[in-house]
Motif scaffolding. Structure first.
Motif, short mmCIF file in Angstrom:
data_model
loop_
_atom_site.label_atom_id
_atom_site.label_comp_id
_atom_site.label_asym_id
_atom_site.label_seq_id
_atom_site.Cartn_x
_atom_site.Cartn_y
_atom_site.Cartn_z
N GLY A 116 0.85 -1.19 0.00
CA GLY A 116 0.00 0.00 0.00
C GLY A 116 0.88 1.23 0.00
O GLY A 116 1.40 1.65 1.04
N LEU A 117 1.08 1.81 -1.20
CA LEU A 117 2.04 2.92 -1.34
C LEU A 117 1.29 4.24 -1.45
O LEU A 117 1.50 5.01 -2.38
CB LEU A 117 2.95 2.66 -2.55
CG LEU A 117 3.74 1.35 -2.46
CD1 LEU A 117 4.37 1.00 -3.80
CD2 LEU A 117 4.79 1.41 -1.37
N LEU A 150 -0.51 7.60 1.07
CA LEU A 150 0.03 8.66 1.94
C LEU A 150 0.99 8.08 2.99
O LEU A 150 2.14 8.52 3.11
CB LEU A 150 -1.11 9.42 2.63
CG LEU A 150 -0.70 10.37 3.75
CD1 LEU A 150 0.09 11.55 3.20
CD2 LEU A 150 -1.91 10.85 4.53
N ILE A 151 0.52 7.09 3.75
CA ILE A 151 1.33 6.59 4.87
C ILE A 151 2.45 5.67 4.38
O ILE A 151 3.63 5.88 4.69
CB ILE A 151 0.42 5.86 5.91
CG1 ILE A 151 -0.63 6.83 6.46
CG2 ILE A 151 1.26 5.25 7.03
CD1 ILE A 151 -0.11 8.00 7.25
N THR A 194 0.66 2.91 -9.71
CA THR A 194 1.16 3.28 -8.37
C THR A 194 2.60 2.80 -8.20
O THR A 194 3.45 3.53 -7.69
CB THR A 194 0.26 2.65 -7.27
OG1 THR A 194 -1.09 2.99 -7.54
CG2 THR A 194 0.65 3.15 -5.89
N CYS A 207 0.17 -1.09 4.83
CA CYS A 207 -0.30 0.30 4.83
C CYS A 207 -1.53 0.47 3.94
O CYS A 207 -1.70 1.49 3.27
CB CYS A 207 0.82 1.23 4.37
SG CYS A 207 2.30 1.13 5.39
N PRO A 237 -5.85 0.51 3.35
CA PRO A 237 -6.99 0.93 4.18
C PRO A 237 -7.32 -0.15 5.22
O PRO A 237 -7.03 -1.34 5.00
CB PRO A 237 -8.12 1.07 3.16
CG PRO A 237 -7.43 1.34 1.86
CD PRO A 237 -6.15 0.58 1.91
N ARG A 260 -7.09 -9.10 5.40
CA ARG A 260 -7.08 -9.85 4.13
C ARG A 260 -5.68 -9.84 3.51
O ARG A 260 -5.20 -10.84 2.99
CB ARG A 260 -8.07 -9.16 3.19
CG ARG A 260 -8.68 -10.04 2.16
CD ARG A 260 -9.83 -9.37 1.45
NE ARG A 260 -9.46 -8.11 0.83
CZ ARG A 260 -10.14 -6.97 0.97
NH1 ARG A 260 -11.17 -6.90 1.66
NH2 ARG A 260 -9.77 -5.87 0.39
N GLY A 316 -2.76 0.81 10.78
CA GLY A 316 -4.19 1.12 10.84
C GLY A 316 -4.54 2.05 12.00
O GLY A 316 -3.98 1.95 13.09
N LEU A 335 -11.76 7.30 5.00
CA LEU A 335 -11.06 7.16 6.28
C LEU A 335 -12.03 7.42 7.44
O LEU A 335 -12.05 6.66 8.41
CB LEU A 335 -9.88 8.16 6.31
CG LEU A 335 -8.78 7.85 7.31
CD1 LEU A 335 -8.19 6.47 7.07
CD2 LEU A 335 -7.67 8.90 7.20
P1 NAP Z 1 -4.14 5.98 0.91
O1 NAP Z 1 -3.32 7.20 0.69
O2 NAP Z 1 -5.46 5.88 0.26
O3 NAP Z 1 -3.25 4.72 0.48
C1 NAP Z 1 -3.76 3.41 0.53
C2 NAP Z 1 -2.92 2.49 -0.33
O4 NAP Z 1 -3.44 1.18 -0.19
C3 NAP Z 1 -2.88 2.80 -1.81
O5 NAP Z 1 -1.55 2.73 -2.22
C4 NAP Z 1 -3.71 1.71 -2.50
O6 NAP Z 1 -3.03 1.14 -3.62
C5 NAP Z 1 -3.76 0.62 -1.48
N1 NAP Z 1 -5.10 0.04 -1.40
C6 NAP Z 1 -6.28 0.70 -1.42
N2 NAP Z 1 -7.30 -0.17 -1.29
C7 NAP Z 1 -6.75 -1.39 -1.18
C8 NAP Z 1 -7.29 -2.69 -1.06
N3 NAP Z 1 -8.61 -2.89 -0.97
N4 NAP Z 1 -6.42 -3.72 -1.01
C9 NAP Z 1 -5.09 -3.52 -1.10
N5 NAP Z 1 -4.53 -2.31 -1.22
C10 NAP Z 1 -5.35 -1.27 -1.26
O7 NAP Z 1 -4.43 5.74 2.48
P2 NAP Z 1 -3.55 6.18 3.74
O8 NAP Z 1 -4.05 7.48 4.25
O9 NAP Z 1 -2.11 6.01 3.44
O10 NAP Z 1 -4.05 5.09 4.80
C11 NAP Z 1 -3.49 3.82 4.83
C12 NAP Z 1 -3.57 3.28 6.25
O11 NAP Z 1 -2.95 4.21 7.13
C13 NAP Z 1 -4.98 3.08 6.78
O12 NAP Z 1 -5.05 1.83 7.43
C14 NAP Z 1 -5.18 4.21 7.77
O13 NAP Z 1 -6.01 3.83 8.85
C15 NAP Z 1 -3.77 4.44 8.26
N6 NAP Z 1 -3.48 5.80 8.71
C16 NAP Z 1 -3.92 6.87 7.97
C17 NAP Z 1 -3.62 8.15 8.42
C18 NAP Z 1 -4.07 9.36 7.64
O14 NAP Z 1 -4.14 10.46 8.22
N7 NAP Z 1 -4.38 9.26 6.38
C19 NAP Z 1 -2.87 8.35 9.60
C20 NAP Z 1 -2.41 7.22 10.28
C21 NAP Z 1 -2.72 5.95 9.83
P3 NAP Z 1 -3.28 1.50 -5.17
O15 NAP Z 1 -2.86 2.95 -5.30
O16 NAP Z 1 -2.37 0.62 -5.92
O17 NAP Z 1 -4.72 1.27 -5.40
#
Ligand code: NAP
Length: 278
Positions: free
Chosen positions: A7-8, A10-11, A35, A64, A66, A72, A91, A225
């Protein structure tokens, strides 16, 4: 240590940027080829691909994705790993992850870096996102101390301040300072746009300035989120919302009753207590 990131966005992307810059070998896996290509271009990773088998030689894997995809994803990588490989996640909730993930993989360490922006996806990845940010590790009694040390070390390498708690205490605390603010801020925007007079709404939109920008920021972020916070930390969020509602009623009562002394006391207390949080 050879690091894997699944999962590449934001985080995951921001973590990859910092680790690659520090000379780590970072192998990234994402669903989409675009990606992976972009992650290589931005030097988020040293190797990238869509195949989980790429992670077979890694020592430590950060999941990293969602929240709804974390368990899974762990299940899918297990067939490719040797038992010494450590898996951790990022998470925003821990109760729904820590125990089932540990059942799937005994060398699992639940973690949550408290850093973010309103953006998402690989383009949102940025250097130093975690610098001076808190990161909570929520181990279970059976979690390997060596695995905790290794995961903590990587978070410290990218600048995090480490804390430990139980998953339950983590979820109660983040309900107050992260999940409740998202709902309050969303409700603020929702209420402002559903108030009865279109004329008032139009003028309010034109006049909104820094105060509204601050108070609406987290409610106007990534909708997925916010939904996942509610779905996966449901009970703790409801508890916080109910207590918040009681305190909101107190505020309304003091204003309705022109009880300025009560209102002053509340505002003086909040003025003094805000610095304890930030
Ligand atoms: P994000 O920017 O949307 O990145 C999510 C990544 O996961 C994307 O690279 C995407 O890949 C991949 N992905 C999306 N749906 C998927 C699926 N169903 N199966 C496998 N891969 C999937 O999200 P994020 O903000 O980095 O959040 C990721 C995690 O960090 C979450 O668990 C969240 O709770 C946690 N978190 C978030 C924050 C925040 O403020 N955003 C802070 C702390 C922790 P593709 O681009 O290839 O589709």
């Amino acid at each position: 240590m050879k690091i894997g990131i699944i999962g590449l966005g934001l985080i995951g992307g921001s973590l990859g940027l910092d680790l690659t810059a520090k000379g780590y070998e970072v192998i990234g896996v994402s669903r989409k080829k675009e990606t992976c290509d972009r992650a290589l271009e931005k030097q988020i990773v040293t190797t990238a691909g869509q195949n989980l088998e790429l992670l077979s030689k890694t020592d430590l894997i950060f999941v990293c994705t969602p929240i709804e995809a974390i368990l899974r994803t762990i299940e899918s990588i297990i067939p490719h790993l040797s038992p010494e490989t450590i898996i951790t996640d990022v998470g925003s909730v821990k109760g729904a992850i820590a125990s089932p993930a540990t059942k799937l993989w005994s060398n699992f360490v639940p973690s949550h870096p408290m850093a973010g922006t309103a953006n998402q996806g690989v383009e949102a990845a940025e250097y130093n996102l975690f610098n001076n940010a808190p990161c909570v590790i929520t181990p279970l009694p059976q979690t390997s101390p060596l695995a905790i040390t290794k995961v903590s070390h990587i978070w410290e390498t990218v600048g995090c301040r480490l804390y430990q708690s139980t998953p339950e205490l983590h979820d109660r605390a983040v309900a107050w300072i992260s999940h409740l603010p998202v709902m309050i801020s969303a409700n603020l925007i929702y209420s402002c746009t559903h108030t009865s007079s279109p004329e008032v709404i139009k003028l309010a939109q034109a006049l909104a300035s820094s105060g509204f920008k601050d108070t609406s920021r987290v409610g106007g972020g990534n909708p997925e989120l916010g939904l996942m916070m509610a779905q996966y930390n449901r009970q703790q969020l409801i508890n916080s919302l109910r207590e918040y509602q009681q305190n909101l009623d107190l505020l309304i009562e003091s204003i309705e009753g022109e009880n300025w002394e009560a209102l002053t006391n509340i505002l003086q207390e909040t003025y003094q207590n805000r610095p304890k949080f930030i």
